[in-house]
Design a protein around this motif. Structure first.
Motif, PDB file in Angstrom:
ATOM      1  N   VAL A   1      16.027   1.107  -7.942  1.00 14.72           N
ATOM      2  CA  VAL A   1      15.318   1.086  -6.659  1.00 14.72           C
ATOM      3  C   VAL A   1      16.285   1.371  -5.512  1.00 14.72           C
ATOM      4  O   VAL A   1      15.968   2.124  -4.582  1.00 14.72           O
ATOM      5  CB  VAL A   1      14.618  -0.270  -6.459  1.00 14.72           C
ATOM      6  N   TYR A   2      17.472   0.788  -5.571  1.00 19.67           N
ATOM      7  CA  TYR A   2      18.468   1.038  -4.517  1.00 19.67           C
ATOM      8  C   TYR A   2      18.864   2.511  -4.498  1.00 19.67           C
ATOM      9  O   TYR A   2      18.948   3.129  -3.426  1.00 19.67           O
ATOM     10  CB  TYR A   2      19.702   0.169  -4.754  1.00 19.67           C
ATOM     11  N   ARG A   3      19.116   3.073  -5.663  1.00 27.50           N
ATOM     12  CA  ARG A   3      19.612   4.451  -5.734  1.00 27.50           C
ATOM     13  C   ARG A   3      18.561   5.447  -5.264  1.00 27.50           C
ATOM     14  O   ARG A   3      18.876   6.390  -4.526  1.00 27.50           O
ATOM     15  CB  ARG A   3      20.038   4.763  -7.174  1.00 27.50           C
TER      16      ARG A   3
ATOM     17  N   ILE B   1       0.826  -1.217   0.000  1.00 32.95           N
ATOM     18  CA  ILE B   1       0.000   0.000   0.000  1.00 32.95           C
ATOM     19  C   ILE B   1       0.858   1.265   0.000  1.00 32.95           C
ATOM     20  O   ILE B   1       0.367   2.339  -0.343  1.00 32.95           O
ATOM     21  CB  ILE B   1      -0.958   0.017   1.212  1.00 32.95           C
ATOM     22  N   ILE B   2       2.154   1.132   0.329  1.00 35.32           N
ATOM     23  CA  ILE B   2       3.044   2.293   0.275  1.00 35.32           C
ATOM     24  C   ILE B   2       3.104   2.856  -1.144  1.00 35.32           C
ATOM     25  O   ILE B   2       3.272   4.064  -1.336  1.00 35.32           O
ATOM     26  CB  ILE B   2       4.460   1.905   0.769  1.00 35.32           C
ATOM     27  N   ALA B   3       2.962   1.971  -2.140  1.00 39.94           N
ATOM     28  CA  ALA B   3       3.035   2.415  -3.528  1.00 39.94           C
ATOM     29  C   ALA B   3       1.911   3.375  -3.885  1.00 39.94           C
ATOM     30  O   ALA B   3       2.013   4.115  -4.866  1.00 39.94           O
ATOM     31  CB  ALA B   3       3.008   1.211  -4.468  1.00 39.94           C
TER      32      ALA B   3
ATOM     33  N   PHE C   1       7.758   5.695  -4.265  1.00 36.03           N
ATOM     34  CA  PHE C   1       8.030   5.565  -5.692  1.00 36.03           C
ATOM     35  C   PHE C   1       8.719   4.239  -5.998  1.00 36.03           C
ATOM     36  O   PHE C   1       8.362   3.534  -6.947  1.00 36.03           O
ATOM     37  CB  PHE C   1       8.893   6.739  -6.161  1.00 36.03           C
ATOM     38  N   THR C   2       9.721   3.872  -5.215  1.00 39.62           N
ATOM     39  CA  THR C   2      10.439   2.632  -5.485  1.00 39.62           C
ATOM     40  C   THR C   2       9.590   1.399  -5.149  1.00 39.62           C
ATOM     41  O   THR C   2       9.779   0.345  -5.747  1.00 39.62           O
ATOM     42  CB  THR C   2      11.752   2.595  -4.698  1.00 39.62           C
TER      43      THR C   2
ATOM     44  N   PHE D   1      -2.554   6.400  -8.052  1.00 37.27           N
ATOM     45  CA  PHE D   1      -1.574   5.904  -9.024  1.00 37.27           C
ATOM     46  C   PHE D   1      -0.544   6.967  -9.416  1.00 37.27           C
ATOM     47  O   PHE D   1       0.075   6.879 -10.476  1.00 37.27           O
ATOM     48  CB  PHE D   1      -2.297   5.409 -10.277  1.00 37.27           C
ATOM     49  N   LYS D   2      -0.349   7.927  -8.554  1.00 37.87           N
ATOM     50  CA  LYS D   2       0.583   9.018  -8.851  1.00 37.87           C
ATOM     51  C   LYS D   2       1.990   8.506  -9.135  1.00 37.87           C
ATOM     52  O   LYS D   2       2.644   8.951 -10.101  1.00 37.87           O
ATOM     53  CB  LYS D   2       0.602   9.990  -7.667  1.00 37.87           C
ATOM     54  N   HIS D   3       2.493   7.578  -8.322  1.00 40.75           N
ATOM     55  CA  HIS D   3       3.868   7.090  -8.487  1.00 40.75           C
ATOM     56  C   HIS D   3       4.015   6.212  -9.726  1.00 40.75           C
ATOM     57  O   HIS D   3       5.080   6.203 -10.357  1.00 40.75           O
ATOM     58  CB  HIS D   3       4.302   6.334  -7.236  1.00 40.75           C
ATOM     59  N   PHE D   4       2.957   5.500 -10.085  1.00 42.25           N
ATOM     60  CA  PHE D   4       3.003   4.703 -11.308  1.00 42.25           C
ATOM     61  C   PHE D   4       3.029   5.615 -12.540  1.00 42.25           C
ATOM     62  O   PHE D   4       3.750   5.335 -13.513  1.00 42.25           O
ATOM     63  CB  PHE D   4       1.807   3.753 -11.370  1.00 42.25           C
ATOM     64  N   GLU D   5       2.260   6.691 -12.500  1.00 39.29           N
ATOM     65  CA  GLU D   5       2.278   7.647 -13.603  1.00 39.29           C
ATOM     66  C   GLU D   5       3.662   8.285 -13.737  1.00 39.29           C
ATOM     67  O   GLU D   5       4.173   8.483 -14.853  1.00 39.29           O
ATOM     68  CB  GLU D   5       1.212   8.724 -13.365  1.00 39.29           C
ATOM     69  N   ARG D   6       4.279   8.571 -12.598  1.00 38.01           N
ATOM     70  CA  ARG D   6       5.626   9.138 -12.628  1.00 38.01           C
ATOM     71  C   ARG D   6       6.625   8.136 -13.214  1.00 38.01           C
ATOM     72  O   ARG D   6       7.499   8.516 -13.999  1.00 38.01           O
ATOM     73  CB  ARG D   6       6.039   9.538 -11.215  1.00 38.01           C
TER      74      ARG D   6
END
Length: 318
Positions: free
Chosen positions: A274-276, A54-56, A286-287, A74-79
């Motif tokens: 994802v690490y960076r 759910i963090i996503a 986002f990650t 879905f803001k982070h998916f759009e990004r």
């Protein structure tokens, strides 16, 4: 009155089903106890952490927690999909995995079939031990060996190339060679260990099939093609489906250790990305969206490949 009392005291269908299930469990309790550590592993390390998905869909803040962080949909998916690096990450991830699928996956099958033809048991065990050994080396050691052997200045490979008049090659800083270098590393490290499952499958083949093939005049090559391969085909299909499901997972450690500024354009994959951004910059939501995207793609590929396998008459994974 008697009928009502009988109905109230007789077990219901659900109770009978539960009783049958419990009876079956107690009958095979040793097997269930044997599988209990694996079941607990998946519950603790695979299913319980799924709550964090759910963090996503939030602008997660460690101070506010999962329940208090604002919901953003879905803001982070759009990004992610609009990010200029998305197609680069997808290209690199898919290219490395496809190379592994094409060149690495068939090698354990070939090695196991070759080992199966070795009749001298001592020689067979020695060869198995030699090809198994790299699996137990960490990627840190593998990367160190590659740097020592392939560096342009002091690498032994470049010294040999220079001695024969070919000239030195930038193995570690040439973007055109990076994907191939990772594939060769994976083959050297894991191809031998991958033969374990196939050798076990070959050991289960009925020897009478080989005897019948010999009586029909089949050579060793024909026996391998018409007996061994069809007998282990179901195992090959299952492992291939599972491999396809991991096509978005390159493996962070190997790529991270081999990556440098000169090859970053072809080395940056979703795992290092994802690490960076997630670990070093704290962009947890986002990650997490990136990781969820990878998992969904892997799930879709497993379902599609499993259905395709069943359509061609194979058992599939489920």
């Amino acid at each position: 009155m008697y009928a009502q009392q009988t109905a109230s005291t007789s077990p219901t269908g659900k109770q009978q089903a539960a009783h049958r299930v419990w009876k079956r469990i107690m009958k095979s309790k040793s097997l269930y106890l044997l599988g209990l550590p694996g079941i607990l592993f998946f519950i603790v390390f695979k299913y319980l952490p799924m709550w964090g998905i759910i963090i996503a869909f939030q602008d997660y803040s460690p101070f506010q927690g999962l329940l208090q962080s604002p919901w953003v949909g879905f803001k982070h998916f759009e990004r992610l999909f609009a990010h200029p690096d998305f197609f680069m990450l997808l290209r690199n991830t898919m290219a490395i995995n496809v190379l592994n699928l094409v060149f690495f996956f068939p090698l354990p099958i070939l090695l196991s079939m070759l080992l199966n033809e070795v009749s001298h048991q001592f020689f067979k065990r020695v060869v198995q031990s030699i090809i198994y050994l790299p699996h137990f080396l960490s990627w840190v050691i593998i990367a160190g060996i590659c740097f020592l052997m392939l560096s342009k200045g002091e690498g032994i490979v470049n010294k040999l190339l220079e001695a024969v008049g070919i000239g030195k090659i930038d193995f570690l800083t040439n973007p055109d060679l990076f994907w191939g270098l990772l594939t060769v590393q994976s083959i050297w490290k894991e191809a031998g260990w991958g033969t374990v499952i196939f050798l076990a499958a070959i050991a289960g083949i009925d020897p009478q099939l080989y005897e019948a093939a010999k009586m029909d005049g089949a050579s060793r090559l024909r026996q391998a093609w018409h007996v061994t391969l069809p007998a282990i085909r179901s195992v090959i299909i299952i492992l291939l489906i599972l491999r396809i499901g991991h096509i978005m997972d390159v493996g962070f450690e190997q790529v991270f250790l081999m990556m440098n500024g000169a090859v970053s354009e072809v080395a940056e994959v979703f795992d290092t990305y994802v690490y960076r951004l997630g670990i070093r910059q704290g962009q947890f939501s986002f990650t997490t969206a990136v990781g969820l995207f990878k998992s969904v793609i892997g799930l879709i590929l497993v379902i599609l490949s499993n259905r395709l396998a069943k359509r061609f008459g194979e058992e599939g994974v489920y």
